[in-house]
Design an enzyme around this catalytic site. Structure first.
Site, PDB file in Angstrom:
ATOM      1  N   GLY A 212      37.634  36.869  27.606  1.00 53.24           N
ATOM      2  CA  GLY A 212      38.334  38.331  27.741  1.00 53.24           C
ATOM      3  C   GLY A 212      37.362  39.560  28.430  1.00 53.24           C
ATOM      4  O   GLY A 212      37.674  40.519  28.335  1.00 53.24           O
ATOM      5  N   THR A 213      36.093  39.182  28.897  1.00 51.34           N
ATOM      6  CA  THR A 213      35.292  40.106  29.191  1.00 51.34           C
ATOM      7  C   THR A 213      35.955  40.736  30.605  1.00 51.34           C
ATOM      8  O   THR A 213      35.678  42.135  30.705  1.00 51.34           O
ATOM      9  CB  THR A 213      33.883  39.586  29.867  1.00 51.34           C
ATOM     10  OG1 THR A 213      34.287  38.437  30.644  1.00 51.34           O
ATOM     11  CG2 THR A 213      33.072  39.104  28.718  1.00 51.34           C
ATOM     12  N   GLY A 214      36.631  40.188  31.516  1.00 51.97           N
ATOM     13  CA  GLY A 214      37.183  40.955  32.584  1.00 51.97           C
ATOM     14  C   GLY A 214      38.388  41.948  32.279  1.00 51.97           C
ATOM     15  O   GLY A 214      38.283  42.911  32.744  1.00 51.97           O
ATOM     16  N   CYS A 215      38.945  41.417  31.114  1.00 53.21           N
ATOM     17  CA  CYS A 215      40.050  42.420  30.721  1.00 53.21           C
ATOM     18  C   CYS A 215      39.602  43.340  30.106  1.00 53.21           C
ATOM     19  O   CYS A 215      39.996  44.607  30.033  1.00 53.21           O
ATOM     20  CB  CYS A 215      41.026  41.470  29.769  1.00 53.21           C
ATOM     21  SG  CYS A 215      41.721  39.855  30.396  1.00 53.21           S
TER      22      CYS A 215
ATOM     23  N   LYS B 186      32.448  41.945  40.397  1.00 59.16           N
ATOM     24  CA  LYS B 186      31.539  41.277  39.507  1.00 59.16           C
ATOM     25  C   LYS B 186      30.919  40.247  39.890  1.00 59.16           C
ATOM     26  O   LYS B 186      31.078  39.352  40.236  1.00 59.16           O
ATOM     27  CB  LYS B 186      32.388  41.277  38.264  1.00 59.16           C
ATOM     28  CG  LYS B 186      33.231  42.435  37.634  1.00 59.16           C
ATOM     29  CD  LYS B 186      34.118  42.035  36.510  1.00 59.16           C
ATOM     30  CE  LYS B 186      35.319  41.281  37.193  1.00 59.16           C
ATOM     31  NZ  LYS B 186      36.380  41.015  36.414  1.00 59.16           N
TER      32      LYS B 186
ATOM     33  N   THR C  25      32.480  34.790  25.521  1.00 61.61           N
ATOM     34  CA  THR C  25      32.568  35.775  26.628  1.00 61.61           C
ATOM     35  C   THR C  25      34.166  35.871  27.162  1.00 61.61           C
ATOM     36  O   THR C  25      34.600  36.124  28.238  1.00 61.61           O
ATOM     37  CB  THR C  25      31.855  35.106  27.958  1.00 61.61           C
ATOM     38  OG1 THR C  25      32.210  33.652  28.153  1.00 61.61           O
ATOM     39  CG2 THR C  25      30.293  35.358  27.733  1.00 61.61           C
TER      40      THR C  25
END
Length: 273
Positions: free
Chosen positions: A216-219, A180, A214
């Protein structure tokens, strides 16, 4: 009495709990539900956190995390597994042993190391265990650039070095890598999907949104990919759909104010405003 004929697409998330509701288990379960799957969980740590940062971390004993995994998989089962915060090498080894024992499939590993606030969520001694024990079990790993730097032991500056890192990340043993690029600057944010056995790289670019929400975007992204795999989507399609879901959730959540720091994305944007 006859059992019902229908069943759910099931996703087990193994991750930490976020008391603020924006990341971790809470974000995973919201994402999984929003995308039409049944979510079950095994909690690895309790965190006291909100939109401004992590106040405290209380690790769950590894044996109890294993008991949660066993309880879910022996009865409910899982069509896909998402793994997030793991915290310690002992816990990593325990989770890996559990997943091997149950023959878990469609494993998406988000190598969570540091919270958006800068608080460390994975002990330094646990990085090698992550590389040796869990990454080889994963169908997909989803590191951001700082996480990839830790995994590779070198800095990654700019788009060229990001792309050059893909084969090295692939050699860690997962079936695919989604690197990412959100930490880079520019009008667009680009993620790179690399499939080692095909030698193929697919770029996913989207406009960079001006929003502080933003958290928690990865989760959310990794849970969305796991939901896609649970529904039988091929990996490329699952990643593409997950990216579209996250972008829409970011756009919908940008107009909300919650907390004093980084708020969450709008996981249920398809259902309510």
């Amino acid at each position: 009495m006859d059992r019902p004929a229908r069943t759910y697409r099931r996703v087990l998330t193994i991750a930490g709990s976020d008391s603020g509701g924006g990341a971790g288990i809470q974000a995973d379960l919201k994402t999984i539900a929003a995308l039409g799957c049944y979510g079950a969980s095994a909690i690895t740590a309790l965190t006291a956190q909100n939109t401004t940062g992590v106040r405290a971390i209380h690790p769950v004993p590894p044996a109890f995390t294993a008991a949660q995994i066993d309880a879910v998989l022996e009865d409910i089962g899982a069509d896909a597994v998402k793994i997030g915060m793991l915290y310690s090498s002992e816990l990593i080894r325990t989770v890996a042993q559990s997943l091997r024992r149950w023959g878990a499939r469609h494993i998406v590993l988000d190598p969570v190391m540091v919270a958006q606030s800068g608080d460390r969520l994975l002990r330094e001694e646990a990085v090698e265990a992550l590389k040796e024990q869990l990454i080889p079990l994963a169908d997909l790993i989803t590191p951001n650039l700082p996480e990839a730097e830790v995994l590779l032991g070198r800095p990654l500056r700019g788009a060229a070095e990001m792309e050059e890192a893909l084969p090295d990340l692939g050699r860690l043993g997962s079936r695919a890598v989604l690197l990412k690029g959100g930490h880079l600057e520019g009008a667009e944010s680009t993620d790179l999907l690399y499939v080692p056995h095909e030698g193929r790289t697919v770029a996913f670019s989207s406009p960079r949104l001006a929003t502080r929400n933003t958290h928690g975007t990865g989760c959310t992204l990794s849970a969305a990919v796991a939901a896609g795999l649970a529904k039988g989507r091929p990996l490329l399609e699952a990643v593409r759909e997950a990216k579209a879901y996250l972008e829409a959730a970011l756009r919908a959540g940008a107009g909300y104010a919650i907390g004093r720091g980084h708020g969450p994305v709008h996981h249920f944007h398809r259902f309510w405003e």
